[in-house]
Design a protein around this motif. Structure first.
Motif, PDB file in Angstrom:
ATOM      1  N   THR A  24     -28.861 -18.335  14.351  1.00  0.00           N
ATOM      2  CA  THR A  24     -30.160 -18.700  14.633  1.00  0.00           C
ATOM      3  C   THR A  24     -30.455 -19.936  13.738  1.00  0.00           C
ATOM      4  OG1 THR A  24     -30.699 -16.787  15.781  1.00  0.00           O
ATOM      5  CG2 THR A  24     -32.510 -18.393  15.060  1.00  0.00           C
ATOM      6  N   PRO A  25     -30.582 -21.023  14.125  1.00  0.00           N
ATOM      7  CA  PRO A  25     -31.168 -22.000  13.152  1.00  0.00           C
ATOM      8  C   PRO A  25     -32.518 -21.455  12.144  1.00  0.00           C
ATOM      9  CG  PRO A  25     -30.706 -23.075  15.472  1.00  0.00           C
ATOM     10  CD  PRO A  25     -30.856 -21.634  15.466  1.00  0.00           C
ATOM     11  N   ASP A  26     -32.119 -21.912  10.972  1.00  0.00           N
ATOM     12  CA  ASP A  26     -33.021 -21.586   9.948  1.00  0.00           C
ATOM     13  C   ASP A  26     -34.587 -22.055  10.410  1.00  0.00           C
ATOM     14  OD1 ASP A  26     -31.209 -20.506   8.319  1.00  0.00           O
ATOM     15  OD2 ASP A  26     -31.033 -22.172   7.260  1.00  0.00           O
ATOM     16  N   GLU A  27     -34.681 -23.193  10.974  1.00  0.00           N
ATOM     17  CA  GLU A  27     -36.368 -23.605  11.587  1.00  0.00           C
ATOM     18  C   GLU A  27     -36.433 -22.724  12.241  1.00  0.00           C
ATOM     19  OE1 GLU A  27     -33.065 -26.185  13.874  1.00  0.00           O
ATOM     20  OE2 GLU A  27     -33.379 -25.724  11.597  1.00  0.00           O
ATOM     21  N   LEU A  28     -35.930 -22.176  13.087  1.00  0.00           N
ATOM     22  CA  LEU A  28     -36.446 -21.122  14.179  1.00  0.00           C
ATOM     23  C   LEU A  28     -36.599 -19.809  13.464  1.00  0.00           C
ATOM     24  CD1 LEU A  28     -34.287 -21.892  17.363  1.00  0.00           C
ATOM     25  CD2 LEU A  28     -36.523 -22.584  17.002  1.00  0.00           C
ATOM     26  N   ILE A  29     -35.711 -19.420  12.439  1.00  0.00           N
ATOM     27  CA  ILE A  29     -36.148 -18.330  11.797  1.00  0.00           C
ATOM     28  C   ILE A  29     -37.373 -18.273  11.038  1.00  0.00           C
ATOM     29  CG2 ILE A  29     -35.324 -16.749   9.975  1.00  0.00           C
ATOM     30  CD1 ILE A  29     -32.314 -17.549  10.678  1.00  0.00           C
ATOM     31  N   GLN A  30     -37.645 -19.418  10.348  1.00  0.00           N
ATOM     32  CA  GLN A  30     -38.888 -19.596   9.845  1.00  0.00           C
ATOM     33  C   GLN A  30     -39.976 -19.585  10.553  1.00  0.00           C
ATOM     34  OE1 GLN A  30     -39.356 -19.365   6.504  1.00  0.00           O
ATOM     35  NE2 GLN A  30     -37.129 -18.853   6.506  1.00  0.00           N
ATOM     36  N   LYS A  31     -39.837 -20.497  11.704  1.00  0.00           N
ATOM     37  CA  LYS A  31     -40.908 -20.566  12.748  1.00  0.00           C
ATOM     38  C   LYS A  31     -41.334 -19.256  13.361  1.00  0.00           C
ATOM     39  CE  LYS A  31     -42.016 -22.734  16.876  1.00  0.00           C
ATOM     40  NZ  LYS A  31     -41.378 -23.546  18.067  1.00  0.00           N
ATOM     41  N   PHE A  32     -40.562 -18.122  13.542  1.00  0.00           N
ATOM     42  CA  PHE A  32     -40.787 -16.918  14.251  1.00  0.00           C
ATOM     43  C   PHE A  32     -40.953 -15.669  13.217  1.00  0.00           C
ATOM     44  CE2 PHE A  32     -38.904 -19.269  17.662  1.00  0.00           C
ATOM     45  CZ  PHE A  32     -39.930 -19.515  18.534  1.00  0.00           C
ATOM     46  N   LYS A  33     -40.510 -15.826  12.119  1.00  0.00           N
ATOM     47  CA  LYS A  33     -40.440 -14.612  11.263  1.00  0.00           C
ATOM     48  C   LYS A  33     -41.874 -13.827  11.040  1.00  0.00           C
ATOM     49  CE  LYS A  33     -40.733 -16.543   6.526  1.00  0.00           C
ATOM     50  NZ  LYS A  33     -40.710 -15.793   5.203  1.00  0.00           N
ATOM     51  N   ASP A  34     -43.040 -14.547  10.945  1.00  0.00           N
ATOM     52  CA  ASP A  34     -44.173 -13.992  10.968  1.00  0.00           C
ATOM     53  C   ASP A  34     -45.079 -13.723  12.169  1.00  0.00           C
ATOM     54  OD1 ASP A  34     -43.584 -13.325   8.169  1.00  0.00           O
ATOM     55  OD2 ASP A  34     -44.035 -15.313   7.475  1.00  0.00           O
ATOM     56  N   VAL A  35     -44.275 -14.260  13.319  1.00  0.00           N
ATOM     57  CA  VAL A  35     -45.298 -14.304  14.516  1.00  0.00           C
ATOM     58  C   VAL A  35     -45.111 -12.807  15.209  1.00  0.00           C
ATOM     59  CG1 VAL A  35     -45.473 -15.611  16.639  1.00  0.00           C
ATOM     60  CG2 VAL A  35     -44.872 -16.663  14.464  1.00  0.00           C
ATOM     61  N   LYS A  36     -46.178 -12.271  15.602  1.00  0.00           N
ATOM     62  CA  LYS A  36     -46.326 -11.231  16.270  1.00  0.00           C
ATOM     63  C   LYS A  36     -45.834 -11.684  17.856  1.00  0.00           C
ATOM     64  CE  LYS A  36     -47.909  -8.056  13.642  1.00  0.00           C
ATOM     65  NZ  LYS A  36     -47.681  -6.740  13.188  1.00  0.00           N
ATOM     66  N   SER A  37     -45.200 -10.636  18.486  1.00  0.00           N
ATOM     67  CA  SER A  37     -44.924 -10.928  19.939  1.00  0.00           C
ATOM     68  C   SER A  37     -45.646  -9.832  20.918  1.00  0.00           C
ATOM     69  CB  SER A  37     -43.649 -10.836  20.136  1.00  0.00           C
ATOM     70  OG  SER A  37     -42.857  -9.700  19.881  1.00  0.00           O
ATOM     71  N   ILE A  38     -45.872 -10.274  22.129  1.00  0.00           N
ATOM     72  CA  ILE A  38     -46.324  -9.279  23.163  1.00  0.00           C
ATOM     73  C   ILE A  38     -45.205  -9.329  24.125  1.00  0.00           C
ATOM     74  CG2 ILE A  38     -47.910  -9.308  24.975  1.00  0.00           C
ATOM     75  CD1 ILE A  38     -49.295  -8.922  22.322  1.00  0.00           C
TER      76      ILE A  38
END
Length: 127
Positions: A24-38
């Motif tokens: 997974t590209p690093d920018e996507l990892i950073q974007k989603f690493k602290d986001v809660k999902s439903i």
């Protein structure tokens, strides 16, 4: 036991190492690493309609147990696999090199994804 319901991410382990392992590209990892999902699941017999909302990203998977289907990823890829039941509360899917096990345990939805020797676990609670 029905998987139907809405679940909010409570905790996860090994997100970053797993995402790196599946390229997974690093920018996507950073974007989603602290986001809660439903995660919202609608089950009708062996047919499932699953929507996972993570920030602005929405993954929509529709599948029937025992039949090949396409599964979306955070990176936007589609991977084919055949979901199978293991008892009344566990779904197992092999997606290329990734093994996905989704288990319903009371009011918790536990996703365990494994690639090589890296295991990523997501625990969500029914809301």
């Amino acid at each position: 036991m029905s998987f139907s319901g809405k679940y909010e991410l409570q905790s996860r382990e090994n997100f970053v190492p797993f995402m790196k392992a599946v390229e997974t590209p690093d920018e996507l990892i950073q974007k989603f690493k602290d986001v809660k999902s439903i995660t919202e699941i609608v089950q009708n017999g062996n047919h499932f309609n699953v929507t996972i909302t993570t920030g602005e990203s929405v993954i929509h998977n529709v599948f029937t147990i025992g039949q090949e289907a396409e599964f979306g990823t955070l990176a936007g890829y589609k991977i084919k696999g055949v979901p199978n039941l293991d008892g009344p509360n566990k779904i197992i899917v092999k997606l290329n090199s990734v093994s996905l096990v989704t288990e319903l345990n009371g009011d918790k939805l536990i996703d365990t994804l494994t690639v090589g020797d890296i295991t990523y676990t997501r625990i969500s609670k029914r809301i």
